[in-house]
Enzyme design. Structure first.
Site, short mmCIF file in Angstrom:
data_model
loop_
_atom_site.label_atom_id
_atom_site.label_comp_id
_atom_site.label_asym_id
_atom_site.label_seq_id
_atom_site.Cartn_x
_atom_site.Cartn_y
_atom_site.Cartn_z
N ARG A 139 85.45 7.57 11.03
CA ARG A 139 85.35 8.09 12.39
C ARG A 139 86.49 7.42 13.16
O ARG A 139 87.63 7.53 12.72
CB ARG A 139 83.94 7.82 12.97
CG ARG A 139 83.59 8.77 14.12
CD ARG A 139 82.20 8.53 14.71
NE ARG A 139 82.14 7.31 15.52
CZ ARG A 139 81.04 6.91 16.17
NH1 ARG A 139 79.92 7.62 16.09
NH2 ARG A 139 81.05 5.81 16.89
N LYS B 221 73.43 4.72 25.84
CA LYS B 221 73.74 6.16 25.74
C LYS B 221 72.53 6.98 25.30
O LYS B 221 72.38 8.12 25.72
CB LYS B 221 74.92 6.39 24.81
CG LYS B 221 74.63 6.14 23.34
CD LYS B 221 75.88 6.28 22.49
CE LYS B 221 75.54 6.00 21.05
NZ LYS B 221 76.68 5.53 20.26
C1 LIG Z 1 76.36 4.47 19.59
C2 LIG Z 1 77.28 3.37 19.32
C3 LIG Z 1 76.79 2.07 19.20
C4 LIG Z 1 75.33 1.73 19.25
O1 LIG Z 1 74.72 2.17 18.09
P1 LIG Z 1 73.16 1.93 17.76
O2 LIG Z 1 73.01 2.45 16.38
O3 LIG Z 1 72.40 2.71 18.78
O4 LIG Z 1 72.90 0.49 17.85
C5 LIG Z 1 77.71 1.05 19.02
N1 LIG Z 1 79.03 1.31 18.94
C6 LIG Z 1 79.54 2.54 19.05
C7 LIG Z 1 81.00 2.75 18.96
C8 LIG Z 1 78.68 3.62 19.24
O5 LIG Z 1 79.19 4.85 19.32
#
Ligand SMILES: *Cc1c(COP(=O)(O)O)cnc(C)c1O
Length: 359
Positions: free
Chosen positions: A130, A35
């Protein structure tokens, strides 16, 4: 053409290999999260070349982009689909993080039409506040979730660190494993315990990851080699995966204190300014519309970011040995937030040096 975001696939691939290797020692599978690069297909390819089998993204647009580019992987949607996009999700994804029974029911109905199956990982909130059902009272909801056939409950998961910076400690993740065990005793087929993101990697480094956690969803560490929640550079990873380059449009000597009276800047911020006397200030053709200014890390010695508005960033170059002038290009490392903004901005050229691709 500037601003330019350099993305080094070789560095990202090497980071991915190292993390896959570390995770495999704990029987943890890695979901490579794209993302922060808007589902950039060549980054997904680098993950896959390093041995990552599952690609995670929060947005269906990004997943569709990767599929259209021919990326052949298991795709995990890491944010609950909106009810309004459930039918699209049903045709695009292989697994999904969900935290509402109504969403799961809608997904199940949609999947029944097509005969497809999707793996559902139900999210548990361990204190980050969250997504997820509250860990102390989640069992009934989870047992309901286990009843669907096409949207098939395959695992549970949690996300810590990203929202309030709550640390994923061994005792918190142990709770997740306990919940999975109780669910199994109740007859649910739970095979995945998706325990974390970049903020959780330190538990593998320390060797304190509770047994049973078998999936990590990781973006930041793969691409940046940092852990913003733990406020650290991950020692065995490279921090050279990305670099932002911007061009200077003005260099002038000015006082460091703005004139008074003063109120708020264009973003409603009350900016504190140190009085350091007369300084040499360079302006970059770069701003909040391109990058999160507070997340810029100058790669040039003696350069300090002072402040930014929509399209201008002022840096103090007084301490720099180099004599900066308009037309010069300055280089920056990026925080997670700064990278997210830069990849999302249509004004920033994305340059994949080692693949010869410019977008
Ligand atoms: C963005 C996200 C991740 C990845 O997080 P990083 O800190 O980039 O490793 C994993 N799980 C969820 C639910 C996320 O929203």
């Amino acid at each position: 053409m500037y601003p330019k975001l350099i993305i080094r696939l070789n560095e990202i691939r090497e980071n991915a290999k190292k993390l896959v290797d570390l995770a495999s020692r704990f029987n943890v599978e890695m979901v490579g999260v794209t993302k922060v690069v808007c589902g950039e297909p060549v980054v997904a390819s680098a993950f896959i070349e390093a041995g990552i089998k599952k690609i995670g993204d929060s947005r269906l647009d990004n997943i569709e982009r990767m599929k259209n580019a021919g990326i052949n992987a298991h795709f995990q949607l890491i944010r609950s689909p909106m009810l309004s996009e459930v039918s699209r999700a049903a045709s695009l994804i292989d697994s999904v993080l969900v935290s509402e029974l109504s969403v799961m029911a809608a997904l199940d109905r949609e999947l029944e039409k097509s005969g497809r199956k999707i793996e559902v990982i139900y999210m548990i909130d361990l204190g980050e506040l969250r997504e997820g059902c509250w860990h102390e009272e989640c069992m009934e909801e989870l047992l309901q979730a286990a009843r669907f056939k096409h949207a098939h409950l395959t695992g549970i998961g949690t996300n810590l660190g990203c929202f309030y910076g709550v640390l994923p400690t061994p005792d918190k993740l142990k709770k997740l494993v306990d919940i999975a065990n109780t669910l199994k005793e109740e007859g649910a087929e739970i095979s995945i315990i998706s325990g974390g993101n970049t903020a959780t990697i330190y538990l593998m480094e320390e060797g304190t990851l509770p047994e049973g956690i078998n999936q990590f969803r990781v973006g930041e560490a793969l691409i940046l080699g940092t852990d913003v929640t733990g406020q650290r550079e991950i020692s065995f990873l490279s921090q050279n995966g990305v670099e932002l380059q911007a061009e200077i449009i003005e260099v002038k000597k000015k006082p460091s204190r703005p004139a008074s009276p003063r109120k708020h800047d264009a973003f409603g911020r009350d900016v504190e300014v140190e009085d350091l006397g007369t300084r040499i200030r360079a302006i970059l053709a770069l701003g909040e519309q391109d990058v999160m200014v507070a997340g810029l890390k100058p790669l040039e010695k003696g350069v300090r970011v002072l402040h930014g508005s929509s399209d201008h960033i002022v840096v103090d170059v007084t301490e720099s040995a180099r004599e900066w002038k308009p037309g010069d290009v300055m280089r920056f490392g990026l925080s997670y937030g700064a990278l997210l903004r830069a990849t999302t901005s249509p004004y920033v050229r994305k340059v994949f040096e080692d693949a010869g691709i410019i977008r």
